[in-house]
Design an enzyme around this catalytic site. Structure first.
Site: not given
Ligand code: NAG
Length: 364
Positions: A149, A155, A299, A326
């Site tokens: 990102q 996110c 997140h 992630n």
């Protein structure tokens, strides 16, 4: 401690640490900083220069350099505290070690701290009697490569595309990478009455809002047709003729680890919110901190599987964990992934879970 005994200590440590964690001498030195109790090993200047080399960091002025060094030192102490609070993971120097907590929060996270709409559709309760003990959607081809990102609080858009990529794979047998930038540029409208606040690109958003947007707009384009820039304030360039994946419906999964696992296995990877407090210093292993708030979800990530094998430190061997994709590139964590222990809603990982289904449609 002389060089030789330091080296044998490093060897000992390296064999205690998971094989999943790739090692080279610099990594070992960096990890040593937080593994050893002696402060004189906190040779911060030396570790800072290793850090700069490893992650290609340069600073425009001496002033900036010195400022970043002071933050780096504070983050070394933070990593050390995290190691004590979270012994089944490995904490140390990461590519974010020169960022303050506030900078990290603003530029690497991006989940709006909001409640889910009260009328959100709830996922039906699924049977849980024959759940496997290990499951990983990466092994079934439902997960694209780890994305990054960058310096943008987007996110939520990566979490949403990851879930839709998986759902699209389940409905079509085709794995495609979908556009986060479309969400960053175009997903701004919502009913504030219902959602509290709308998605706002690099300033944060919510996965469920993104699904709602994709449902109303008609779908998402491919990554390659609407590439990621990580920049805000661009006009929306969505082209309906290039839709590659369509949302059919989505729902919220109850706060129950077996239901989460059952929905994961049945519907594909799930969009989840998490408190990222232990992630800035995370290097590998299973994160299972003694203290981590379940409420500060900041997140958005993607839950892709669960397991209990391959645990990094022998005495915690049997602890089950979730496998989380992630959006900080492959150079963070375990090749871009995070493991967090399962069973106690650690860091709120079970608190905001959404599942999405895709309409059968073919990408160009
Ligand atoms: C979509 O709707 C169907 C039919 O109502 C339901 O069975 C399914 O669980 C829903 N899927 C998701 C991901 O919400």
């Amino acid at each position: 401690m002389d060089k030789l005994s330091l080296f044998s200590l490093l060897l000992l440590l390296s064999s205690a640490v998971a094989s999943a964690i790739t090692t080279d001498e610099a990594d070992l030195l960096i990890r040593q900083v937080v593994s050893d109790g002696e402060d004189d090993l906190l040779d911060a200047d030396h570790h800072f220069s290793l850090f700069k080399t490893k992650f290609g960091k340069t600073y425009a002025t001496q002033e900036e350099h010195d400022y970043r060094l002071s933050i780096f030192k504070a983050n070394l102490r933070q990593a050390k505290r995290h190691q004590l609070l979270d012994p089944s993971a490995v904490h140390g120097v990461t590519k974010f070690s020169d960022l303050t907590a506030a900078e990290f929060q603003r530029t690497r996270l991006g989940l709006k701290r909001l409640k889910l709409p009260t009328d959100a559709r709830k996922a039906p309760i699924l049977p849980t009697n024959d759940l496997p003990t290990d499951f990983d959607w990466r092994e079934h081809g439902a997960v694209t490569g780890v994305k990054d990102q960058g310096s943008c609080g987007s996110c939520w858009s990566f979490s949403a595309t990851g879930a839709l990529e998986g759902a699209h794979f389940l409905s079509t047998g085709e794995l495609v990478s979908l556009s986060e930038q479309q969400l960053v540029d175009c997903d701004h409208e919502c009913d504030p009455e219902q959602y509290g606040s709308c998605d706002s690109g690099c300033n944060g958003g919510l996965m469920n809002n993104a699904f709602e947007y994709a449902l109303k707009a008609g779908g998402l384009e491919l990554e390659k047709d609407y590439p990621y820039t990580g920049k805000d304030g661009r006009t929306c360039k969505f082209d309906k003729s290039k839709i590659a994946a369509k949302v059919s419906n989505f729902s919220v999964v109850s706060l129950d680890e077996d239901q989460i696992a059952a929905n994961l296995v049945k519907n594909g990877p799930l969009a989840v919110g998490i408190n990222a407090a232990f992630m800035q210093t995370y290097i590998g292993g299973v994160s299972c901190p003694y203290i981590c708030s379940k409420r500060n979800l900041d997140h958005g990530v993607l839950l892709v599987g669960f397991g209990s094998a391959g645990y990094s430190i022998i005495r915690f061997k049997e602890k089950p964990y979730w496998i989380i994709k992630n959006s900080w590139g492959e150079s963070w964590g375990e090749d871009g992934y995070y493991k967090i222990c399962r069973g106690r809603n650690i860091c709120g990982v079970d608190s905001m879970v959404s599942t999405v289904a895709a309409i059968h449609t073919s990408a160009q």
